[in-house]
Design a protein around this motif. Sequence first.
Motif, PDB file in Angstrom:
ATOM      1  N   GLN A 136       2.483  -3.281   2.486  1.00  0.00           N
ATOM      2  CA  GLN A 136       2.899  -4.674   2.385  1.00  0.00           C
ATOM      3  C   GLN A 136       3.045  -5.107   0.924  1.00  0.00           C
ATOM      4  O   GLN A 136       4.001  -5.787   0.552  1.00  0.00           O
ATOM      5  CB  GLN A 136       1.929  -5.590   3.144  1.00  0.00           C
ATOM      6  N   SER A 137       2.109  -4.680   0.087  1.00  0.00           N
ATOM      7  CA  SER A 137       2.234  -5.093  -1.316  1.00  0.00           C
ATOM      8  C   SER A 137       3.422  -4.391  -1.980  1.00  0.00           C
ATOM      9  O   SER A 137       4.071  -4.956  -2.867  1.00  0.00           O
ATOM     10  CB  SER A 137       0.933  -4.885  -2.090  1.00  0.00           C
TER      11      SER A 137
ATOM     12  N   LEU B  42      -0.707 -10.656   8.303  1.00  0.00           N
ATOM     13  CA  LEU B  42       0.070  -9.427   8.178  1.00  0.00           C
ATOM     14  C   LEU B  42       0.294  -8.873   9.583  1.00  0.00           C
ATOM     15  O   LEU B  42      -0.664  -8.592  10.310  1.00  0.00           O
ATOM     16  CB  LEU B  42      -0.707  -8.432   7.305  1.00  0.00           C
ATOM     17  N   LYS B  43       1.553  -8.741   9.972  1.00  0.00           N
ATOM     18  CA  LYS B  43       1.874  -8.315  11.342  1.00  0.00           C
ATOM     19  C   LYS B  43       2.064  -6.792  11.378  1.00  0.00           C
ATOM     20  O   LYS B  43       2.993  -6.266  10.778  1.00  0.00           O
ATOM     21  CB  LYS B  43       3.151  -8.978  11.838  1.00  0.00           C
ATOM     22  N   ILE B  44       1.163  -6.155  12.099  1.00  0.00           N
ATOM     23  CA  ILE B  44       1.196  -4.693  12.188  1.00  0.00           C
ATOM     24  C   ILE B  44       1.433  -4.291  13.632  1.00  0.00           C
ATOM     25  O   ILE B  44       0.678  -4.685  14.522  1.00  0.00           O
ATOM     26  CB  ILE B  44      -0.143  -4.087  11.710  1.00  0.00           C
TER      27      ILE B  44
ATOM     28  N   GLN C  16       5.798  -6.526  10.340  1.00  0.00           N
ATOM     29  CA  GLN C  16       6.194  -6.197   8.975  1.00  0.00           C
ATOM     30  C   GLN C  16       5.998  -4.701   8.736  1.00  0.00           C
ATOM     31  O   GLN C  16       6.773  -4.068   8.053  1.00  0.00           O
ATOM     32  CB  GLN C  16       5.360  -6.998   7.974  1.00  0.00           C
ATOM     33  N   ILE C  17       4.908  -4.181   9.323  1.00  0.00           N
ATOM     34  CA  ILE C  17       4.578  -2.770   9.155  1.00  0.00           C
ATOM     35  C   ILE C  17       4.395  -2.158  10.545  1.00  0.00           C
ATOM     36  O   ILE C  17       3.691  -2.731  11.380  1.00  0.00           O
ATOM     37  CB  ILE C  17       3.231  -2.588   8.415  1.00  0.00           C
TER      38      ILE C  17
ATOM     39  N   SER D 246      18.090  -8.767   6.621  1.00  0.00           N
ATOM     40  CA  SER D 246      17.022  -9.136   7.539  1.00  0.00           C
ATOM     41  C   SER D 246      15.922  -8.088   7.505  1.00  0.00           C
ATOM     42  O   SER D 246      16.122  -6.977   7.051  1.00  0.00           O
ATOM     43  CB  SER D 246      17.566  -9.290   8.949  1.00  0.00           C
ATOM     44  N   GLY D 247      14.788  -8.451   8.014  1.00  0.00           N
ATOM     45  CA  GLY D 247      13.658  -7.523   8.003  1.00  0.00           C
ATOM     46  C   GLY D 247      12.419  -8.254   7.548  1.00  0.00           C
ATOM     47  O   GLY D 247      11.306  -7.829   7.794  1.00  0.00           O
TER      48      GLY D 247
END
Length: 455
Positions: free
Chosen positions: A354-355, A183-185, A266-267, A452-453
Motif C-alpha cells: 500500500q505504501s 486498508l481493503k485487503i 486495494q491489495i 481506475s484502480g
Amino acid sequence: MEKPIVAIVGRPNVGKSTLFNKLIGERRAIIADEAGTTRDRQYGETIWNGRVFTIVDTAGLLVGDDDPNLPLAEIVRRTHQQAQLAIDEADVIVFMVDVREGLIAADEEVAALLRRSSKPVVLGVNKADTEDRRQNAVEFYNLGLGDPIALSAYHGTGSGDLLDEIVNNLPAGQEEEEDDNSLKIAIVGRPNVGKSSLLNKLVGEERVVVSNIPGTTRDSIDTKLTYKGTPITLIDTAGIRRRGSIEQGIERYSVLRTMKAIERCQIALLLIDAKEGPTAQDTHVAGMVLEANKGLAIIVNKWDLIDKAKFSYEDAKTTMSEVFHFAPYAPIEFISAKTGQRATKVLDIAQTIQSERAKRISTSDINNLLRAAVREHPPTAMHKGAHLRLFYATQAQAEPPVFLFFSNAPEQVHFGYKRYLENRIREQYGFIGTPIILVFKGREEEQTVSVSGKR
Ligand code: GDP
Ligand code: GDP
C-alpha cells in the motif's frame, strides 16, 4: 460504487465472444499491453447511457469450454452450468441465440432454467445480419423471455437496442459504499486453499474485531480489524460460497465472486495451496488483479505440509517466480494458516504494498531517470531515420502509480521500450507489489489522465 455484472450466456458459436469483444473492444487492447499477459479477457467494463457495468463472457470462465470436439450432451451441460452461474451471480443475464439455427431444444431447456430464476433476462437473437433474418427473430418469443432483440454482433447492428434493454434492467444505482479509510485487503484463491483459516487466524491473533458484517448486497464478507495501528478491512470470498444450486466442482471455476472482491480491494492476497501448487486458474486470477490495477502478493499456504528436505524454500520460491513471471514485482511469502507461521506477515506485506502504491516520485527525479535511461539505451529510430524522442516525464497519479511520458511520436514507442522504462523505474523505486502504468502522449495533448484502480 459496486458495478453491476451482466453475464452473456448461450450455446457455443452463437456469437457470445464476438458481442463481448464488440462491447469492450477498445479497452481490451489497452489492457493486454499493460498486464503483459496474453490471455483472452473474460470480463470488461462498459458504459451505456451513463451506466457503468461489468460484462462477462461466461463461456470463458469455464476452462476448456471452447473445445469444438465436445460431445453435444457436454455442450448442453456446460451451457446449463453457465446459465446457473449467471443466475447465482449476475445482475442481468443476456441469453444469446442464433437466428440462423432457429429455435432448438437446447435453447428451450436453458430458457426454462432462466425463466424459473428471478433474474432479469435480455434475449439477444444474433446473426440477424439481414432484414429477413431480423424478421425471423420473432420465433424466439416462444422462449417466454420477453421481446427478442435482433442483432448482428458481427456488424454491430442492434447492439444499441440490446444495451438499452440491459441498462433498463440494471438494479437501481447503489449508494456509494461508505469508505472508512481502512486498508481493503481481499483474500482470494481457489476453494480449500485456506482462505477462511487465514482470516480466522488473523482475526484471532488480533482480537480486535470491530464487526463482522455479512454482505447484504455483495458476495463477500467484510471483517474489520486493526493491525499495528492501521484499520484494515479483510474482504473474504470464502464465507458464503456454499449457497445456491451450483453443483460441486463448477464452483471452482467461478471467478465472478473473486472479481467483485478484487474490484473492492486495494491489495489482493492470492492464496496458493503449497501441496497442490499453482494452477492456471491462479495465474488467471493474478492477471485479473493486475488488470484491475490492484496490489498483489502471492501467499503460499499450508507450508507446514511440505517436507523441506525434499522441496526447499529456494525450490518453492523458484517455482513460484516462474509461474508468476509476469509479475516479478509481486512479493511471495510462505505461510501456514494452521500453525500461524508467518500468518500475520501477510498484513505487513499488504501495508508495504500500500505504501508503494501511494508513493510519489518528484518530476525532477523521474526526468533524471528518463534522461539516464535514454542515454544508455536510446529508443530505436522511426522510419525514414527520424528520431523518436522522449521529452519529459511526470508522475500523474498515485494509487495506482501512473507515469506520463511526452514524446514526438507516442504511438511509436515500442512495447519493449516501455518495458525497459518500467524496469528502470522499478530498479530505482521498487513499487513492490503494484502495477505501474506508463502512458505516452504527444506534447500538445492534454495532460489529464485518469486510471481506475483507486478506491
Ligand atoms: P461463442 O462461441 O458464442 O463465443 O461464439 P463466437 O463469438 O466465437 O462466434 C462464433 C462464430 O459466429 C464466429 O465465426 C463468428 O464470426 C460468427 N458470428 C458472430 N456473430 C455473428 C453475426 O452477427 N453474424 C454472423 N453472420 N456471424 C457471426
Ligand atoms: P478456503 O476454502 O480457502 O476457505 O479453505 P479453508 O480455510 O476452509 O481450509 C481448507 C482446509 O485446509 C481445511 O481443512 C483447513 O483446516 C486446511 N488448512 C488451511 N490452512 C492450512 C494450513 O496452513 N496447513 C494445513 N495443514 N492445513 C490447512
